[in-house]
Design a protein around this motif. Sequence first.
Motif, short mmCIF file in Angstrom:
data_model
loop_
_atom_site.label_atom_id
_atom_site.label_comp_id
_atom_site.label_asym_id
_atom_site.label_seq_id
_atom_site.Cartn_x
_atom_site.Cartn_y
_atom_site.Cartn_z
N ASP A 129 64.88 43.83 59.90
CA ASP A 129 65.21 44.86 58.91
C ASP A 129 66.16 44.31 57.84
OD1 ASP A 129 67.15 44.55 60.85
OD2 ASP A 129 67.90 46.60 60.64
N VAL A 130 67.08 43.45 58.24
CA VAL A 130 68.01 42.85 57.26
C VAL A 130 67.27 41.85 56.39
CG1 VAL A 130 70.18 41.62 56.95
CG2 VAL A 130 69.89 43.14 58.90
N VAL A 131 66.38 41.09 56.98
CA VAL A 131 65.57 40.15 56.21
C VAL A 131 64.74 40.92 55.20
CG1 VAL A 131 63.78 38.37 56.30
CG2 VAL A 131 65.52 38.50 58.12
N ALA A 132 64.22 42.07 55.60
CA ALA A 132 63.43 42.90 54.68
C ALA A 132 64.30 43.37 53.52
CB ALA A 132 62.85 44.09 55.43
N ASN A 133 65.56 43.72 53.80
CA ASN A 133 66.48 44.09 52.72
C ASN A 133 66.67 42.95 51.74
OD1 ASN A 133 66.96 46.70 53.59
ND2 ASN A 133 68.74 46.14 54.83
N LEU A 134 66.78 41.73 52.29
CA LEU A 134 66.96 40.56 51.43
C LEU A 134 65.72 40.32 50.57
CD1 LEU A 134 68.76 38.19 50.60
CD2 LEU A 134 67.77 36.87 52.48
N ARG A 135 64.54 40.51 51.15
CA ARG A 135 63.31 40.36 50.37
C ARG A 135 63.26 41.40 49.25
NH1 ARG A 135 60.64 39.33 55.47
NH2 ARG A 135 60.05 41.54 55.58
N SER A 136 63.77 42.58 49.51
CA SER A 136 63.80 43.61 48.48
C SER A 136 64.68 43.19 47.30
CB SER A 136 64.32 44.94 49.06
OG SER A 136 63.45 45.43 50.06
N VAL A 137 65.78 42.52 47.61
CA VAL A 137 66.66 42.02 46.55
C VAL A 137 65.93 40.95 45.73
CG1 VAL A 137 68.78 40.74 46.06
CG2 VAL A 137 68.78 42.56 47.78
N ARG A 138 65.21 40.07 46.41
CA ARG A 138 64.50 39.01 45.69
C ARG A 138 63.43 39.60 44.78
NH1 ARG A 138 60.23 35.47 45.64
NH2 ARG A 138 60.79 33.31 45.11
N ARG A 139 62.77 40.65 45.23
CA ARG A 139 61.71 41.26 44.40
C ARG A 139 62.28 41.80 43.09
NH1 ARG A 139 59.38 42.86 49.39
NH2 ARG A 139 60.53 44.85 49.36
N LEU A 140 63.55 42.17 43.10
CA LEU A 140 64.16 42.66 41.86
C LEU A 140 64.08 41.62 40.75
CD1 LEU A 140 67.45 44.23 43.30
CD2 LEU A 140 65.35 45.45 42.66
N ALA A 141 64.21 40.34 41.14
CA ALA A 141 64.23 39.26 40.16
C ALA A 141 62.86 38.65 39.92
CB ALA A 141 65.20 38.17 40.61
N THR A 142 61.83 39.12 40.63
CA THR A 142 60.49 38.53 40.48
C THR A 142 59.44 39.53 40.03
OG1 THR A 142 60.05 38.92 42.84
CG2 THR A 142 60.94 36.76 42.22
N ASP A 143 59.68 40.80 40.22
CA ASP A 143 58.70 41.84 39.88
C ASP A 143 58.66 42.03 38.37
OD1 ASP A 143 57.06 43.98 39.58
OD2 ASP A 143 58.15 45.32 40.94
N PRO A 144 57.54 41.73 37.72
CA PRO A 144 57.45 41.90 36.25
C PRO A 144 57.59 43.35 35.82
CG PRO A 144 55.29 41.40 37.19
CD PRO A 144 56.28 41.21 38.28
N GLU A 145 57.37 44.28 36.74
CA GLU A 145 57.49 45.70 36.41
C GLU A 145 58.95 46.16 36.39
OE1 GLU A 145 54.89 47.78 35.75
OE2 GLU A 145 53.56 46.04 35.84
#
Length: 391
Positions: free
Chosen positions: A322-338
């Motif tokens: 669950d914590v790793v998933a939170n970290l992935r969510s943070v990374r998506r902030l900087a990679t999601d073109p939307e």
Amino acid sequence: MSERAHRGSDAAGTGSAERSPLEALEGARRRFEEADQRIADAGGDAVAEAAEAYRDATELLEEYVDRATGTGRENFKAYVELEGRFDSLVSELPDNLKGYEAFEEALDAIDKRRLSESDFERAHEALEPAARYAELLEEREAAREAIDEARTTAAKRRRELVDEISERERLVELGEADLEAPVEELREPIDAYNEAIETAFEEYRVEASAREVFELLERSRWYPFVDYEQPPDDLATYVRQDSAGEYTIPELLEYANYSRSKLEHYVSSADELKRRVATQQTFLDGIDADPLTIPWPPSEAGALRHRVREIRPFVERIAGEDVVANLRSVRRLATDPEFEYDRLQTAAQAVAQLSPDERERLADGRVADELESLRDERARLEEALEVEDPI
């Protein structure tokens, strides 16, 4: 340098503390040009010949002033040496040497069977007309040194301008941020991750052995974004080699406060534990999740992606999915073109970093004016430093 030339140097430098590095460099160059022109007007190469003769003559006088005055045999011997050497110097001078008469008059001043200090003073006074040629050269050399000093100061100022311009550019960029942007869309996922990793690390501290935690710290050496302080060598060796390293850090800290008699039930050497652990309580207490968190406001997208990539193996080691998933969510902030990461990140930086004074200076245009002025100063300095000066 003679007193007269030294006064000229001081006068040329008057007010230099108030002048800009560029003005100081331009002033030093003008000073050199003026000194060089005065030498040319006085005869050019002939000035150097007269100056050399003047220096030779004054050095002779200074060499013998103590030895050749008085009535003793050694004094008389020194006087004879001086007169012979001074006479040879004058006789070898060309008749057309500038200030030639001054050297003859100086020779006349010491052409006596017995010398006193006043005779040497009269010889120095006789040489005064020739002194101006040495002073001309000294002033030009002082001007050349002033140019060197001014160039050094100007180069230093140019380096300072790089930082000052960068700072104003940062303010301008922050000033263009949309302060009404919904930065909570950026902050909420970061806060959620930070809270999760802090909780997970606390659980890790009470479950993992000190040896395992130290292995984690050792591994962080190779990850610049995972900035854990490394344990002192003696503590690291103790945790790695002694059976006490199998205890958790909270347990070791607790045991360090036990009496030696009570501690003997838990470790092989009570003295060793107290020597290694009790003296390092501050370090051990400071091992926390901070190097694995995401600072607020966050860095630019590229730096955030790099940070997440480096801390992820550590998060996977000490926390749940669950914590790793939170970290992935943070990374998506900087990679999601939307997702408008750059806009929100800049707004977050502006809100966090701009002081009331900076906002006011941005609003009334002072920062823009400062930036233009600094860029202009840098351009003029660079142009001035490209000029080749006399060596």
